[in-house]
Enzyme design. Sequence first.
Site, PDB file in Angstrom:
ATOM      1  N   ARG A   1       0.841  -1.163  -0.160  1.00  0.00           N
ATOM      2  CA  ARG A   1       0.053  -0.035   0.003  1.00  0.00           C
ATOM      3  C   ARG A   1       0.949   1.297  -0.016  1.00  0.00           C
ATOM      4  NH1 ARG A   1      -5.247   0.202   1.636  1.00  0.00           N
ATOM      5  NH2 ARG A   1      -4.968   2.419   1.196  1.00  0.00           N
TER       6      ARG A   1
ATOM      7  N   ARG B   1      -3.303   4.684  -3.273  1.00  0.00           N
ATOM      8  CA  ARG B   1      -4.844   5.409  -3.227  1.00  0.00           C
ATOM      9  C   ARG B   1      -4.564   6.937  -3.086  1.00  0.00           C
ATOM     10  NH1 ARG B   1      -7.197   1.257  -5.077  1.00  0.00           N
ATOM     11  NH2 ARG B   1      -7.293  -0.468  -3.603  1.00  0.00           N
TER      12      ARG B   1
ATOM     13  N   HIS C   1     -14.442   0.428  -4.827  1.00  0.00           N
ATOM     14  CA  HIS C   1     -14.652   0.293  -3.035  1.00  0.00           C
ATOM     15  C   HIS C   1     -15.951   1.125  -2.787  1.00  0.00           C
ATOM     16  CE1 HIS C   1     -10.398  -0.661  -3.589  1.00  0.00           C
ATOM     17  NE2 HIS C   1     -10.575  -1.422  -2.551  1.00  0.00           N
TER      18      HIS C   1
ATOM     19  N   LYS D   1     -11.843  -6.010  -8.820  1.00  0.00           N
ATOM     20  CA  LYS D   1     -12.076  -6.543  -7.299  1.00  0.00           C
ATOM     21  C   LYS D   1     -13.340  -5.316  -6.852  1.00  0.00           C
ATOM     22  CE  LYS D   1      -9.875  -4.917  -3.020  1.00  0.00           C
ATOM     23  NZ  LYS D   1      -8.475  -4.077  -2.615  1.00  0.00           N
TER      24      LYS D   1
ATOM     25  N   GLN E   1     -10.776  -7.482   8.163  1.00  0.00           N
ATOM     26  CA  GLN E   1      -9.809  -8.070   7.679  1.00  0.00           C
ATOM     27  C   GLN E   1      -9.425  -9.186   8.747  1.00  0.00           C
ATOM     28  OE1 GLN E   1      -6.375  -6.026   6.559  1.00  0.00           O
ATOM     29  NE2 GLN E   1      -6.673  -6.159   4.325  1.00  0.00           N
TER      30      GLN E   1
ATOM     31  N   GLY F   1     -30.694 -40.658 -14.036  1.00  0.00           N
ATOM     32  CA  GLY F   1     -30.371 -39.890 -15.331  1.00  0.00           C
ATOM     33  C   GLY F   1     -29.716 -38.694 -15.430  1.00  0.00           C
TER      34      GLY F   1
ATOM     35  N   GLY G   1     -30.610 -42.887  -7.509  1.00  0.00           N
ATOM     36  CA  GLY G   1     -31.523 -41.798  -7.330  1.00  0.00           C
ATOM     37  C   GLY G   1     -32.195 -41.805  -6.005  1.00  0.00           C
TER      38      GLY G   1
ATOM     39  N   ARG H   1     -34.773 -48.915 -16.329  1.00  0.00           N
ATOM     40  CA  ARG H   1     -35.079 -48.330 -15.170  1.00  0.00           C
ATOM     41  C   ARG H   1     -36.390 -48.953 -14.252  1.00  0.00           C
ATOM     42  NH1 ARG H   1     -30.694 -44.804 -13.568  1.00  0.00           N
ATOM     43  NH2 ARG H   1     -29.754 -44.461 -15.590  1.00  0.00           N
TER      44      ARG H   1
ATOM     45  N   ARG I   1     -38.756 -36.745  -3.386  1.00  0.00           N
ATOM     46  CA  ARG I   1     -37.513 -36.907  -3.098  1.00  0.00           C
ATOM     47  C   ARG I   1     -36.789 -35.421  -3.176  1.00  0.00           C
ATOM     48  NH1 ARG I   1     -35.176 -41.763  -7.169  1.00  0.00           N
ATOM     49  NH2 ARG I   1     -36.676 -43.382  -6.175  1.00  0.00           N
TER      50      ARG I   1
END
Length: 385
Positions: free
Chosen positions: A32, A58, A110, A137, A199, A227, A295, A332, A351
């Site tokens: 920084r 900055r 920011h 960011k 932080q 499947g 399944g 099946r 399910r």
Amino acid sequence: MKKLSKYCLSISGPDFEQCSQQLQLSEFVELRLDLYSLSEEELVSLLKTPKDYIATCRIEDEKTSITLLKKAIELGANFIDVDIRRTESFINELREYSSRYDCKLIISYHNYKTTPAKEELLSIYDRGISFGADIMKLATFVNSESDNSILLGLYSICDNLVAFGMGELGKISRLASLYCGAQFTYVSASSTSTTASGQYSYSEMKNIISAINQEQDKPISLIGFMGVGKTTVGDAFAKQSKIKFIDIDQEIEKQTSQSISSIFETKGEDYFRSLESKTLQDVTTNPSSVISCGGGVITREENRIILQEKTICIWLKADVEYCLNQIEGNNRPLLEVNDPLKKAQDLYKSREAFYKEVSHIVINVKGKSIAQICKIINEKINKPL
């Protein structure tokens, strides 16, 4: 560029001695430049560090900032961080200059008061990418848990993103971002040398990740409707990860020397489900494995407990019509009825709540290739170093 650490330690300084001491803690750091009180000689020495680093400045005066960041680029910075609110000429000049030295450009946004709506953040992201950002960011102040959801939700939409929240409520997002796809997160040298609110210190983050990784030393289980692709995805991911692949249905067929359809026909579903439960219990003792489950495995409570407590359970999710298209022509047993679509819809409805209950990770597979699904699994269970 070599693989970077997942933890970028923000060097707070402010003097050369403190900078030097903090540099010893991590192989990847953020310098920084706006925070330090250094002589020209000390600054050059700092910028020549063999560590991987992001150079950030900055300082409001753009001429001073450009001078400092160009010096960092020349002396070996891996990244420079430029605020998106800078003038377009400022960003363009540094983008062009950094490209000559194979230095990557982070464009950052920011907001120290609030987290904007998702649509606004996406607009900011798009603007940064249009400026040529290698990484975008987004760091915003979190006032509610929903703000964390907004930030972390961006990872499913945006590539090359580092997004997290500031403030105490946003602290958890700095950790969670690593499991959502962030290339790295920012940490401090200690709890008293933070460069932003919320932080974690380097040691705190390492300890938390270590504890999570110990918990994650479990087999991966794949659940979902018939499947959906559990066997295909599981086999592909196991080969890619060089770990064992186990298909529970195939294991049962080996043990009984019968096909699944034959077991259903001769001994019934209850008998099959008992075999399935015993096999699931046996195979979950191998942590380095991917387990493809039938399944209906989640219909028994004992299986749900095993899946939730002893595996990293991933639900491969898709609608019934998609699943039926994938198994068209295959035998099946549960769908050998006059109206297989209606039967499948009823089964899925009965399910769905169980799939949701036991799964730690949900992946919508419709429209995705096997390679894409495997990539998502890898990102979701990735263990930060």
